[in-house]
Design an enzyme around this catalytic site. Structure first.
Site, mmCIF file in Angstrom:
data_model
loop_
_atom_site.group_PDB
_atom_site.id
_atom_site.type_symbol
_atom_site.label_atom_id
_atom_site.label_comp_id
_atom_site.label_asym_id
_atom_site.label_seq_id
_atom_site.Cartn_x
_atom_site.Cartn_y
_atom_site.Cartn_z
ATOM 1 N N GLY A 1 -12.550 17.853 50.528
ATOM 2 C CA GLY A 1 -13.147 18.682 49.079
ATOM 3 C C GLY A 1 -12.830 19.203 48.031
ATOM 4 O O GLY A 1 -13.871 19.769 47.314
ATOM 5 N N GLU A 2 -11.534 18.965 47.783
ATOM 6 C CA GLU A 2 -10.568 19.802 46.982
ATOM 7 C C GLU A 2 -10.032 19.309 45.755
ATOM 8 O O GLU A 2 -9.592 19.554 45.129
ATOM 9 C CB GLU A 2 -9.600 21.253 47.979
ATOM 10 C CG GLU A 2 -10.181 22.494 47.806
ATOM 11 C CD GLU A 2 -11.115 21.780 48.750
ATOM 12 O OE1 GLU A 2 -10.904 21.933 49.992
ATOM 13 O OE2 GLU A 2 -11.889 22.846 49.291
ATOM 14 N N TRP B 1 -15.533 16.927 57.950
ATOM 15 C CA TRP B 1 -14.040 16.631 57.833
ATOM 16 C C TRP B 1 -14.091 17.456 58.794
ATOM 17 O O TRP B 1 -12.710 17.846 59.891
ATOM 18 C CB TRP B 1 -13.578 17.613 56.880
ATOM 19 C CG TRP B 1 -13.727 18.730 56.736
ATOM 20 C CD1 TRP B 1 -14.664 19.652 56.003
ATOM 21 C CD2 TRP B 1 -12.935 20.131 56.968
ATOM 22 N NE1 TRP B 1 -14.499 20.704 55.853
ATOM 23 C CE2 TRP B 1 -13.686 21.194 56.558
ATOM 24 C CE3 TRP B 1 -12.138 20.056 58.047
ATOM 25 C CZ2 TRP B 1 -13.575 22.032 57.225
ATOM 26 C CZ3 TRP B 1 -12.075 21.733 57.965
ATOM 27 C CH2 TRP B 1 -12.722 23.016 57.928
ATOM 28 N N ASP C 1 -17.228 27.271 48.257
ATOM 29 C CA ASP C 1 -16.615 27.194 49.019
ATOM 30 C C ASP C 1 -16.554 27.092 50.732
ATOM 31 O O ASP C 1 -15.704 27.076 51.296
ATOM 32 C CB ASP C 1 -15.123 26.990 48.817
ATOM 33 C CG ASP C 1 -13.938 26.143 49.421
ATOM 34 O OD1 ASP C 1 -14.360 25.177 50.332
ATOM 35 O OD2 ASP C 1 -13.059 26.165 50.852
#
Lengths: 206, 580
Positions: free
Chosen positions: B194-195, B248, B308
């Site tokens: 996701g980053e 995840w 986030d």
């Protein structure tokens, strides 16, 4: 990470019914640009031994790691004075081979005022351009970020900060040792590899 | 025969029989029925059961005797950094995974090493989180995912590699830390990323062969249902391709309804104004068909995620009372700082029931009482070129550590973190495969805690029926990164603090009943099992990853003493039991 990754058990008893899904990277990022080398996936094999995986060679130039400018040779004036750094790969000037076959070849260039460099760093620099391995000595992550506050090279995973003016010694964070430094020179206005890394590249975790 | 006779003689003589290494002949195959109805004496999956309860039905160790708990054995993994995998136990076989992907098989009764699998990682590997959250079991095999994006099927008795399949590509950031979930002969896992601009997905493999059965993306492509929650044209028309939504963490499963419930992570990059729209299914829970991967239903906790606040934690499946009725429901303390009560319908639909903040949260201005959709305080939405402060920080009211649910007390035990905030300002970053692409560089992230707060980490016990808090334990000098184990003995267990303690609390009152100091800080989920009628509690001590990073930042801000700031590294399995 310099240690052999061979897993003896797997060598003795090679996998059966193995499934390797090639071309996956394209599906993952949807951009069709990522490299995928199934040979790298084999048990215990080191990185492919082609010219793109050789470590930096004396006389190599540097190029960008991605995008439209990948393949362009980097000159000192392409780098902002005083940081931030640029991530680069070495490139064979004769064949144009970019040595991106191993992430251990990922390096960084930063251009600083030569008068601000310590003696050892200045001796390895050219026109204020200093070159280091971009592989963090902590867990192998890219040292891709720049701390504007401290003027340090900043690891993108766990925040180790390296001083680019002083042989990339660790000034903060968990890394156990400095980044390997690479002597560089200038030929025809281009930055070139002029020696060997001052120490071994990578971490010891894998 | 001679050996058998000898054993019989020893048994008759009252002498303990300890099999030799590798001689644990019996391995009880793991079946759909066993996973749906796990025996009290085993801990067959990461959260103990498919419903995500983190609850052991064993009660030999209870509130009256837990103070007498002793170390049965320990085992050093030889690996440092963050150990986030529970000890998973089937009979006498215990499986623990380590950072950098070792699987260690131990005799659960003695701690004797049976075998060790060292995954052959690429020499140039680079990943943001080097941890692993445990194995899955099916048939006579053990499944372990790896940082290089692979899933590996091993022989449960020998550790021999039977198959290996590539699920994600670490070079673009799709590495795997999640433990897999085994459901009806399939092994399921989703990569991180996701980053890194990875479009999230969940993949199911055939447990027997490793072949892909299905893959479902968490972000719909144009034309697929709900693709209109992403920009269709203009500057951000391609934002869905790198929109994040990593799946995840392991999901949960309702075996009666045959429906998976899986959490979906944060948007990528972090700043929602670079991906206009609600961005389904980012920051959502998905109900899915385990045979096909079809999405049956969804609930999005917050739209256009800009904080986030990944919703990777699947909700806990449980039944709660509401207005005199028993609701087949879902309860989930989310990273966004709100705790949710949802229904789970037979067709996979999830309806909003109730939510409330369980830590300080300053982003939601209101929550629609019917749909659960929040409105936002604009000054707390960071954007591109717009700095904004918000609480809780990206680590959320609760990060990945597991909550627990005790069906007897009706309490849910939540490892919470409070009084922490951050500020970020977004920029448009050049996308480079495998490089950080969150829209802000890490040195530009401002993180802080409220220096006047009475506590930071907490255990919160919530009555799931009334929605009321029952009790809490406050940690004034540590965050809480400890997954919680509930037991039928009326005791909960957890580590999670920087002082290296492993603790037992009364499940009804929150009273501290027992504690022991371990080698390192504990961020692995405890588990419980029994051998020959004797109950054990297992946990792995090994501080690292985000718990370490966050702790060091706070220690620096608050000037914590070295003992709390510099937590020793190194993984060690600890197993406790009562004297005979």
């Amino acid at each position: 990470m310099t240690q052999a990754t061979t897993e003896p058990g797997a060598e003795r008893r090679p996998a059966t019914r193995r499934t390797v899904l090639g071309g996956l990277a394209v599906a993952v990022c949807g951009c069709g640009t990522a490299q995928w080398a199934p040979a790298r996936a084999e048990d215990g094999e080191d990185a492919a031994a082609g010219p793109d995986a050789l470590p930096p060679q004396i006389g190599d130039r540097f190029t960008y790691i991605y995008g439209e400018k990948m393949g362009d040779v980097i000159r000192p004036e392409d780098l902002p004075l005083g940081g931030d750094q640029k991530l680069v790969y070495p490139m064979d000037p004769t064949t144009g081979t970019i040595r991106d076959g191993s992430r251990l070849n990922m390096m960084l260039l930063v251009r600083l005022d030569p008068d601000t460099l310590d003696e050892e760093t200045r001796a390895a620099a050219a026109e204020g351009v200093v070159a280091y391995s971009a592989v963090c000595t902590h867990h192998g992550c890219p040292v891709s970020m720049w701390s504007k506050r401290a003027g340090t090279l900043y690891c993108s995973c766990h925040g180790t900060e390296y001083d680019p003016k002083a042989t990339a010694r660790v000034v903060a964070g968990p890394a156990p040792r400095r980044l390997p430094m690479m002597p560089v020179g200038i030929e025809d206005g281009e930055i070139v590899v002029a020696g060997q890394f001052t120490s071994w590249v990578g971490s010891q975790n894998t | 025969m001679k050996l058998l006779k000898l054993y019989r003689y020893l048994a008759l003589a009252g002498i303990a029989i300890v099999p030799f290494s590798g001689a644990l002949a019996d391995y009880n195959s793991v079946t759909a029925d066993r996973l749906a109805n796990p025996e009290p004496e085993n801990w067959l999956m990461q959260k103990g059961n498919y419903l995500g309860w983190m609850h052991s039905p064993l009660d030999q160790i209870n509130a009256s005797n837990v103070a007498n708990l002793k170390v049965a054995w320990t085992f050093g993994t030889g690996v440092d950094s963050g150990h986030e995998a529970p000890a998973i136990v089937n009979g006498r076989y215990m499986y623990v995974t380590t950072p950098y992907n070792q699987v260690i098989a131990l005799d659960a009764g003695t701690g004797e090493l049976l075998w060790r699998y060292k995954h052959p990682l690429p020499e140039d590997l680079s990943v943001l989180h080097n941890t692993n959250r445990g194995v899955a079991l099916w048939g006579d095999m053990v499944f372990t995912s790896a940082l290089d994006g692979t899933m590996n099927g091993l022989d449960a008795k020998t550790g021999e590699l039977i198959w290996r399949t590539w699920v994600g590509d670490w070079k673009v950031g799709a590495y795997i830390t999640s433990g897999p979930l085994a459901v009806k002969g399939k092994v399921m896992v989703g990569p991180s990323g996701g980053e890194y601009g990875v479009r999230g997905f969940l993949q199911a493999l055939d447990a027997e062969t490793g072949e892909e059965v299905w893959r479902t993306y968490s972000v719909p492509a144009p034309g697929e249902p709900n693709s209109d929650t992403w920009a269709q044209e203009g500057e951000w028309a391609d934002s869905w391709m790198r929109g994040g939504g990593s799946m995840w963490m392991p999901g949960n499963y309702d075996p009666e309804a045959d429906i998976l419930y899986w959490g979906v992570g944060n948007g990528s990059p972090w700043f929602g104004d670079q991906r206009p729209g609600d961005n389904l299914y980012v920051a959502s829970v998905l109900a899915m068909n385990p045979d096909t991967g079809e999405i049956l239903g969804h609930f999005q906790y917050h739209w256009n995620d800009s904080w986030d606040w990944a919703a990777m934690n699947a909700p806990t499946l449980l039944d709660y009372e509401r207005d005199g009725q028993t609701v087949r429901g879902l309860v989930s303390p989310q990273r966004n700082g709100y705790m949710y009560w949802l229904t789970r319908e037979a067709d996979g639909t999830m309806n909003y029931v109730h939510s409330l903040p369980y830590v300080k949260q300053d982003v939601f201005a209101s929550v629609d009482p019917v749909t659960g959709r929040p409105t936002y305080n604009a000054e707390h939405i960071p954007g591109t070129g717009k700095r904004a402060e918000y609480c809780p920080s990206l680590w959320g009211g609760k990060d990945w550590p597991y909550e627990a649910y005790n069906p007897v007390t009706g309490l849910m035990y939540v490892p919470a973190n409070d009084h922490h905030c951050m500020a970020i300002e977004g920029k448009v970053m050049e996308y480079i495969p495998g490089q950080w692409w969150a829209g802000v560089d890490i040195p530009d992230i401002e993180f802080w805690v409220d220096e006047n707060a009475d506590y930071y980490g907490q255990i919160q016990a919530w009555n799931v029926h009334t929605g009321e808090p029952a009790w809490n334990v406050d940690y004034p000098e540590s965050m809480n990164w400890g997954s919680i184990l509930s037991t039928a003995g009326g005791v909960i267990f957890l580590g999670g603090t920087n002082d290296r303690y492993f603790r037992a609390y009364d499940a009804t009152s929150g009273e501290l009943l027992w504690q022991i100091r371990t080698n390192s800080g504990i961020i692995s989920p405890p588990s419980s099992y029994a051998i020959d009628g004797k109950q054990y509690i297992a946990v792995v001590s090994g501080w690292g990853v985000d718990a370490r990073v966050q702790n060091e930042i706070i220690a620096n801000q608050l000037g914590w003493r070295p003992d709390l700031a510099d937590v020793p590294k190194g993984g060690e399995v600890w197993v406790f039991t009562l004297d005979d």
